[in-house]
Design a protein around this motif. Structure first.
Motif, PDB file in Angstrom:
ATOM      1  N   ARG A   5       4.036   6.375 -18.785  1.00  0.00           N
ATOM      2  CA  ARG A   5       3.351   7.374 -19.631  1.00  0.00           C
ATOM      3  C   ARG A   5       3.137   8.677 -18.867  1.00  0.00           C
ATOM      4  NH1 ARG A   5       0.393   2.841 -21.140  1.00  0.00           N
ATOM      5  NH2 ARG A   5      -1.371   3.459 -19.816  1.00  0.00           N
ATOM      6  N   ALA A   6       2.775   8.559 -17.605  1.00  0.00           N
ATOM      7  CA  ALA A   6       2.579   9.767 -16.793  1.00  0.00           C
ATOM      8  C   ALA A   6       3.885  10.535 -16.643  1.00  0.00           C
ATOM      9  CB  ALA A   6       2.011   9.395 -15.427  1.00  0.00           C
ATOM     10  N   LEU A   7       4.981   9.822 -16.406  1.00  0.00           N
ATOM     11  CA  LEU A   7       6.282  10.495 -16.292  1.00  0.00           C
ATOM     12  C   LEU A   7       6.634  11.234 -17.576  1.00  0.00           C
ATOM     13  CD1 LEU A   7       8.618   7.997 -14.389  1.00  0.00           C
ATOM     14  CD2 LEU A   7       7.628  10.125 -13.551  1.00  0.00           C
ATOM     15  N   GLU A   8       6.398  10.605 -18.702  1.00  0.00           N
ATOM     16  CA  GLU A   8       6.697  11.241 -19.983  1.00  0.00           C
ATOM     17  C   GLU A   8       5.812  12.477 -20.178  1.00  0.00           C
ATOM     18  OE1 GLU A   8       8.442  12.149 -23.588  1.00  0.00           O
ATOM     19  OE2 GLU A   8       9.121  10.881 -21.946  1.00  0.00           O
ATOM     20  N   SER A   9       4.557  12.360 -19.823  1.00  0.00           N
ATOM     21  CA  SER A   9       3.639  13.497 -19.933  1.00  0.00           C
ATOM     22  C   SER A   9       4.081  14.646 -19.028  1.00  0.00           C
ATOM     23  CB  SER A   9       2.226  13.037 -19.562  1.00  0.00           C
ATOM     24  OG  SER A   9       1.334  14.119 -19.550  1.00  0.00           O
TER      25      SER A   9
ATOM     26  N   GLN B 112       1.361  11.327  -8.306  1.00  0.00           N
ATOM     27  CA  GLN B 112       0.756  10.533  -7.240  1.00  0.00           C
ATOM     28  C   GLN B 112      -0.371   9.660  -7.779  1.00  0.00           C
ATOM     29  OE1 GLN B 112       1.688  10.172  -3.914  1.00  0.00           O
ATOM     30  NE2 GLN B 112       3.485  11.136  -4.787  1.00  0.00           N
ATOM     31  N   GLY B 113      -1.174  10.207  -8.661  1.00  0.00           N
ATOM     32  CA  GLY B 113      -2.246   9.424  -9.274  1.00  0.00           C
ATOM     33  C   GLY B 113      -1.704   8.265 -10.088  1.00  0.00           C
ATOM     34  N   ALA B 114      -0.617   8.513 -10.789  1.00  0.00           N
ATOM     35  CA  ALA B 114      -0.007   7.459 -11.607  1.00  0.00           C
ATOM     36  C   ALA B 114       0.542   6.330 -10.742  1.00  0.00           C
ATOM     37  CB  ALA B 114       1.101   8.052 -12.479  1.00  0.00           C
ATOM     38  N   VAL B 115       1.101   6.677  -9.594  1.00  0.00           N
ATOM     39  CA  VAL B 115       1.603   5.653  -8.669  1.00  0.00           C
ATOM     40  C   VAL B 115       0.446   4.751  -8.241  1.00  0.00           C
ATOM     41  CG1 VAL B 115       2.522   5.255  -6.354  1.00  0.00           C
ATOM     42  CG2 VAL B 115       3.586   6.963  -7.827  1.00  0.00           C
TER      43      VAL B 115
ATOM     44  N   ALA C 115       0.841  -1.192   0.000  1.00  0.00           N
ATOM     45  CA  ALA C 115       0.000   0.000   0.000  1.00  0.00           C
ATOM     46  C   ALA C 115       0.881   1.248   0.000  1.00  0.00           C
ATOM     47  CB  ALA C 115      -0.909  -0.006   1.216  1.00  0.00           C
ATOM     48  N   CYS C 116       0.309   2.332  -0.447  1.00  0.00           N
ATOM     49  CA  CYS C 116       1.031   3.606  -0.517  1.00  0.00           C
ATOM     50  C   CYS C 116       1.266   4.142   0.890  1.00  0.00           C
ATOM     51  CB  CYS C 116       0.218   4.593  -1.338  1.00  0.00           C
ATOM     52  SG  CYS C 116       0.913   6.250  -1.376  1.00  0.00           S
ATOM     53  N   ILE C 117       2.506   4.415   1.200  1.00  0.00           N
ATOM     54  CA  ILE C 117       2.834   4.909   2.537  1.00  0.00           C
ATOM     55  C   ILE C 117       2.217   6.286   2.788  1.00  0.00           C
ATOM     56  CG2 ILE C 117       5.049   5.975   1.989  1.00  0.00           C
ATOM     57  CD1 ILE C 117       5.955   4.597   4.699  1.00  0.00           C
ATOM     58  N   LEU C 118       2.111   7.097   1.744  1.00  0.00           N
ATOM     59  CA  LEU C 118       1.476   8.409   1.922  1.00  0.00           C
ATOM     60  C   LEU C 118      -0.001   8.257   2.277  1.00  0.00           C
ATOM     61  CD1 LEU C 118       3.131  10.521  -0.883  1.00  0.00           C
ATOM     62  CD2 LEU C 118       3.526  10.650   1.567  1.00  0.00           C
ATOM     63  N   CYS C 119      -0.663   7.264   1.698  1.00  0.00           N
ATOM     64  CA  CYS C 119      -2.072   7.014   2.064  1.00  0.00           C
ATOM     65  C   CYS C 119      -2.151   6.607   3.528  1.00  0.00           C
ATOM     66  CB  CYS C 119      -2.668   5.918   1.182  1.00  0.00           C
ATOM     67  SG  CYS C 119      -2.942   6.450  -0.501  1.00  0.00           S
ATOM     68  N   ALA C 120      -1.251   5.757   3.948  1.00  0.00           N
ATOM     69  CA  ALA C 120      -1.251   5.322   5.342  1.00  0.00           C
ATOM     70  C   ALA C 120      -1.020   6.495   6.283  1.00  0.00           C
ATOM     71  CB  ALA C 120      -0.174   4.260   5.561  1.00  0.00           C
ATOM     72  N   PHE C 121      -0.217   7.449   5.865  1.00  0.00           N
ATOM     73  CA  PHE C 121       0.094   8.603   6.704  1.00  0.00           C
ATOM     74  C   PHE C 121      -0.965   9.702   6.647  1.00  0.00           C
ATOM     75  CE2 PHE C 121       4.960   7.866   6.561  1.00  0.00           C
ATOM     76  CZ  PHE C 121       4.844   6.897   7.540  1.00  0.00           C
ATOM     77  N   THR C 122      -1.858   9.656   5.661  1.00  0.00           N
ATOM     78  CA  THR C 122      -2.837  10.737   5.526  1.00  0.00           C
ATOM     79  C   THR C 122      -4.274  10.300   5.784  1.00  0.00           C
ATOM     80  OG1 THR C 122      -2.964  10.358   3.137  1.00  0.00           O
ATOM     81  CG2 THR C 122      -1.435  12.065   3.902  1.00  0.00           C
ATOM     82  N   LEU C 123      -4.483   9.009   5.956  1.00  0.00           N
ATOM     83  CA  LEU C 123      -5.826   8.495   6.215  1.00  0.00           C
ATOM     84  C   LEU C 123      -5.872   7.844   7.587  1.00  0.00           C
ATOM     85  CD1 LEU C 123      -6.463   6.795   2.753  1.00  0.00           C
ATOM     86  CD2 LEU C 123      -7.269   9.031   3.496  1.00  0.00           C
ATOM     87  N   GLY C 124      -7.005   7.853   8.192  1.00  0.00           N
ATOM     88  CA  GLY C 124      -7.196   7.164   9.462  1.00  0.00           C
ATOM     89  C   GLY C 124      -6.303   7.697  10.564  1.00  0.00           C
TER      90      GLY C 124
ATOM     91  N   ASP D  62       0.175  20.479 -10.407  1.00  0.00           N
ATOM     92  CA  ASP D  62      -0.428  19.530 -11.346  1.00  0.00           C
ATOM     93  C   ASP D  62       0.483  18.333 -11.596  1.00  0.00           C
ATOM     94  OD1 ASP D  62      -2.637  21.178 -11.559  1.00  0.00           O
ATOM     95  OD2 ASP D  62      -2.085  21.985 -13.530  1.00  0.00           O
ATOM     96  N   ALA D  63       1.781  18.594 -11.711  1.00  0.00           N
ATOM     97  CA  ALA D  63       2.733  17.504 -11.934  1.00  0.00           C
ATOM     98  C   ALA D  63       2.734  16.526 -10.761  1.00  0.00           C
ATOM     99  CB  ALA D  63       4.140  18.067 -12.157  1.00  0.00           C
ATOM    100  N   LEU D  64       2.689  17.046  -9.563  1.00  0.00           N
ATOM    101  CA  LEU D  64       2.691  16.184  -8.382  1.00  0.00           C
ATOM    102  C   LEU D  64       1.392  15.394  -8.278  1.00  0.00           C
ATOM    103  CD1 LEU D  64       4.295  15.170  -6.009  1.00  0.00           C
ATOM    104  CD2 LEU D  64       3.498  17.138  -4.691  1.00  0.00           C
ATOM    105  N   VAL D  65       0.280  16.035  -8.590  1.00  0.00           N
ATOM    106  CA  VAL D  65      -1.010  15.331  -8.591  1.00  0.00           C
ATOM    107  C   VAL D  65      -0.976  14.193  -9.606  1.00  0.00           C
ATOM    108  CG1 VAL D  65      -3.461  15.560  -9.208  1.00  0.00           C
ATOM    109  CG2 VAL D  65      -2.364  17.275  -7.746  1.00  0.00           C
ATOM    110  N   LYS D  66      -0.479  14.479 -10.798  1.00  0.00           N
ATOM    111  CA  LYS D  66      -0.404  13.457 -11.846  1.00  0.00           C
ATOM    112  C   LYS D  66       0.527  12.318 -11.425  1.00  0.00           C
ATOM    113  CE  LYS D  66      -0.746  14.206 -16.344  1.00  0.00           C
ATOM    114  NZ  LYS D  66      -0.459  14.726 -17.681  1.00  0.00           N
TER     115      LYS D  66
END
Length: 86
Positions: A74-78, A57-60, A1-10, A51-55
């Motif tokens: 593809r997200a990195l290239e974009s 994190q979403g790609a991860v 699981a994403c460690i950032l999700c673990a740190f920002t949820l619950g 926007d780059a950071l949002v893209k």
């Protein structure tokens, strides 16, 4: 699981929210400064950095969920194209 999700949820949110916010702020600030050094006005550079950071994190999340590393690539290239000033 994403460690950032673990740190920002619950329960993790109350323990680590300040540190996670700081991490995101540092990344956005550094990307913004990079774009400003390339000649972009700060008023335009910061939203691009965000926007780059949002893209990214979403790609991860999506590439892991779909078990498809090509989504992340593809997200990195974009992101690279969007942040490269010509």
């Amino acid at each position: 699981a994403c460690i950032l999700c673990a740190f920002t949820l619950g329960d993790g949110r109350s323990l680590f929210s300040r540190q996670v916010k700081k991490m995101f702020t540092v990344v956005i600030d550094e990307l913004t400064h990079l774009l400003v050094r390339q000649g972009l006005a700060e008023a335009e550079a910061r939203p691009r950095a965000e926007d780059a950071l949002v893209k990214l994190q979403g790609a991860v999340v999506m590439s892991r969920a779909m078990k498809d590393g090509a989504i992340f690539e593809r997200a990195l290239e974009s992101i690279r194209k969007e942040l490269t000033l010509s």
